[in-house]
Design an enzyme around this catalytic site. Structure first.
Site, PDB file in Angstrom:
ATOM      1  N   HIS A  19     -35.073 118.467  52.413  1.00 53.41           N
ATOM      2  CA  HIS A  19     -36.187 118.173  53.307  1.00 53.41           C
ATOM      3  C   HIS A  19     -35.966 118.868  54.633  1.00 53.41           C
ATOM      4  O   HIS A  19     -34.892 119.394  54.915  1.00 53.41           O
ATOM      5  CB  HIS A  19     -36.385 116.663  53.493  1.00 53.41           C
ATOM      6  CG  HIS A  19     -35.357 115.994  54.360  1.00 53.41           C
ATOM      7  ND1 HIS A  19     -35.696 115.140  55.377  1.00 53.41           N
ATOM      8  CD2 HIS A  19     -34.012 116.045  54.357  1.00 53.41           C
ATOM      9  CE1 HIS A  19     -34.593 114.684  55.955  1.00 53.41           C
ATOM     10  NE2 HIS A  19     -33.559 115.219  55.352  1.00 53.41           N
ATOM     11  N   CYS A  58     -31.570 119.548  61.816  1.00 55.47           N
ATOM     12  CA  CYS A  58     -32.360 119.042  60.686  1.00 55.47           C
ATOM     13  C   CYS A  58     -33.775 119.613  60.666  1.00 55.47           C
ATOM     14  O   CYS A  58     -34.537 119.373  59.742  1.00 55.47           O
ATOM     15  CB  CYS A  58     -32.399 117.515  60.709  1.00 55.47           C
ATOM     16  SG  CYS A  58     -30.768 116.774  60.490  1.00 55.47           S
ATOM     17  N   HIS A  79     -32.713 121.405  54.496  1.00 58.99           N
ATOM     18  CA  HIS A  79     -31.330 121.054  54.183  1.00 58.99           C
ATOM     19  C   HIS A  79     -31.379 119.956  53.133  1.00 58.99           C
ATOM     20  O   HIS A  79     -32.427 119.388  52.865  1.00 58.99           O
ATOM     21  CB  HIS A  79     -30.568 120.598  55.436  1.00 58.99           C
ATOM     22  CG  HIS A  79     -31.112 119.354  56.045  1.00 58.99           C
ATOM     23  ND1 HIS A  79     -32.260 119.335  56.819  1.00 58.99           N
ATOM     24  CD2 HIS A  79     -30.696 118.070  55.961  1.00 58.99           C
ATOM     25  CE1 HIS A  79     -32.505 118.104  57.206  1.00 58.99           C
ATOM     26  NE2 HIS A  79     -31.585 117.303  56.690  1.00 58.99           N
ATOM     27  N   HIS A  92     -29.542 116.507  50.846  1.00 56.43           N
ATOM     28  CA  HIS A  92     -28.687 115.322  50.854  1.00 56.43           C
ATOM     29  C   HIS A  92     -28.464 114.858  49.419  1.00 56.43           C
ATOM     30  O   HIS A  92     -29.316 115.051  48.553  1.00 56.43           O
ATOM     31  CB  HIS A  92     -29.341 114.161  51.617  1.00 56.43           C
ATOM     32  CG  HIS A  92     -29.563 114.429  53.054  1.00 56.43           C
ATOM     33  ND1 HIS A  92     -28.544 114.445  53.979  1.00 56.43           N
ATOM     34  CD2 HIS A  92     -30.708 114.689  53.743  1.00 56.43           C
ATOM     35  CE1 HIS A  92     -29.049 114.700  55.181  1.00 56.43           C
ATOM     36  NE2 HIS A  92     -30.356 114.855  55.058  1.00 56.43           N
ATOM     37  N   ASP A 113     -35.481 113.838  42.447  1.00 49.84           N
ATOM     38  CA  ASP A 113     -34.253 114.582  42.196  1.00 49.84           C
ATOM     39  C   ASP A 113     -34.514 116.087  42.156  1.00 49.84           C
ATOM     40  O   ASP A 113     -35.393 116.566  41.441  1.00 49.84           O
ATOM     41  CB  ASP A 113     -33.603 114.124  40.886  1.00 49.84           C
ATOM     42  CG  ASP A 113     -32.171 114.618  40.747  1.00 49.84           C
ATOM     43  OD1 ASP A 113     -31.468 114.730  41.778  1.00 49.84           O
ATOM     44  OD2 ASP A 113     -31.739 114.884  39.611  1.00 49.84           O
ATOM     45  N   HIS A 114     -33.739 116.807  42.949  1.00 54.59           N
ATOM     46  CA  HIS A 114     -33.822 118.268  43.062  1.00 54.59           C
ATOM     47  C   HIS A 114     -35.212 118.746  43.481  1.00 54.59           C
ATOM     48  O   HIS A 114     -35.699 119.775  43.002  1.00 54.59           O
ATOM     49  CB  HIS A 114     -33.341 118.950  41.773  1.00 54.59           C
ATOM     50  CG  HIS A 114     -31.865 118.816  41.610  1.00 54.59           C
ATOM     51  ND1 HIS A 114     -31.285 117.724  41.007  1.00 54.59           N
ATOM     52  CD2 HIS A 114     -30.848 119.605  42.015  1.00 54.59           C
ATOM     53  CE1 HIS A 114     -29.977 117.858  41.029  1.00 54.59           C
ATOM     54  NE2 HIS A 114     -29.673 118.991  41.637  1.00 54.59           N
ATOM     55  N   GLU A 173     -28.300 108.160  53.296  1.00 57.77           N
ATOM     56  CA  GLU A 173     -28.655 109.571  53.408  1.00 57.77           C
ATOM     57  C   GLU A 173     -27.414 110.424  53.670  1.00 57.77           C
ATOM     58  O   GLU A 173     -27.260 111.508  53.106  1.00 57.77           O
ATOM     59  CB  GLU A 173     -29.660 109.746  54.545  1.00 57.77           C
ATOM     60  CG  GLU A 173     -30.135 111.160  54.739  1.00 57.77           C
ATOM     61  CD  GLU A 173     -31.078 111.270  55.900  1.00 57.77           C
ATOM     62  OE1 GLU A 173     -32.242 111.640  55.672  1.00 57.77           O
ATOM     63  OE2 GLU A 173     -30.662 110.978  57.049  1.00 57.77           O
TER      64      GLU A 173
END
Length: 136
Positions: free
Chosen positions: A15, A34, A40, A42, A77-78, A121
């Site tokens: 995100h 960020c 980037h 997580h 996810d991903h 996070e």
């Protein structure tokens, strides 16, 4: 008797913290690294706490796992969270993510079973949400 049980789930997502309500400079000031235009990622951990008791229906673990996997993990996810339709008008902060996860799960579980949702996070950032329970 009433008990709570918490299950842990994981997904990896990217995100960028950014809002169109701020100038590029204000975004950089507010969100620092960020706000990187490339985003980037997580390794998110989601904690789902459900209630059960002697007089209530409990949700079977297999059912809870299936609901969370299908509703949350498969969705995020991903993925790039900024591309998710629910974030079209929201910044992809941990606060907004944890509330979105609650809002996605609550209607799929028996009424009153969902106690709270937490999102880890980073090592230092944990977000938690539980819907209000009426007048105080």
């Amino acid at each position: 008797m009433q008990f709570t049980m918490t299950r842990r789930y994981r997904f990896c997502a990217a995100h960028r913290l950014h809002t169109d309500h701020l100038t590029p400079e204000e975004n950089r000031t507010a969100f620092g690294k960020c706000n990187n235009p490339n985003g980037h990622g997580h390794n998110y951990v989601v904690l789902v706490t459900v209630r059960s008791g002697a007089n209530e229906g409990a949700v079977a673990l297999e059912r809870l796992d299936r609901i969370v996997e299908e509703t949350i993990v498969e969705r995020f996810d991903h993925q790039d969270l900024n591309q998710d339709s629910e974030f079209a008008a929201l910044t992809t902060t941990g606060e907004n993510l944890v509330k979105l996860i609650w809002n996605l799960l609550a209607p799929k579980l028996p009424a009153g079973i969902l106690e709270k949702v937490g999102v880890i996070e980073t090592r230092d950032n944990y977000f938690e949400y539980a819907a209000p329970t009426g007048p105080r």
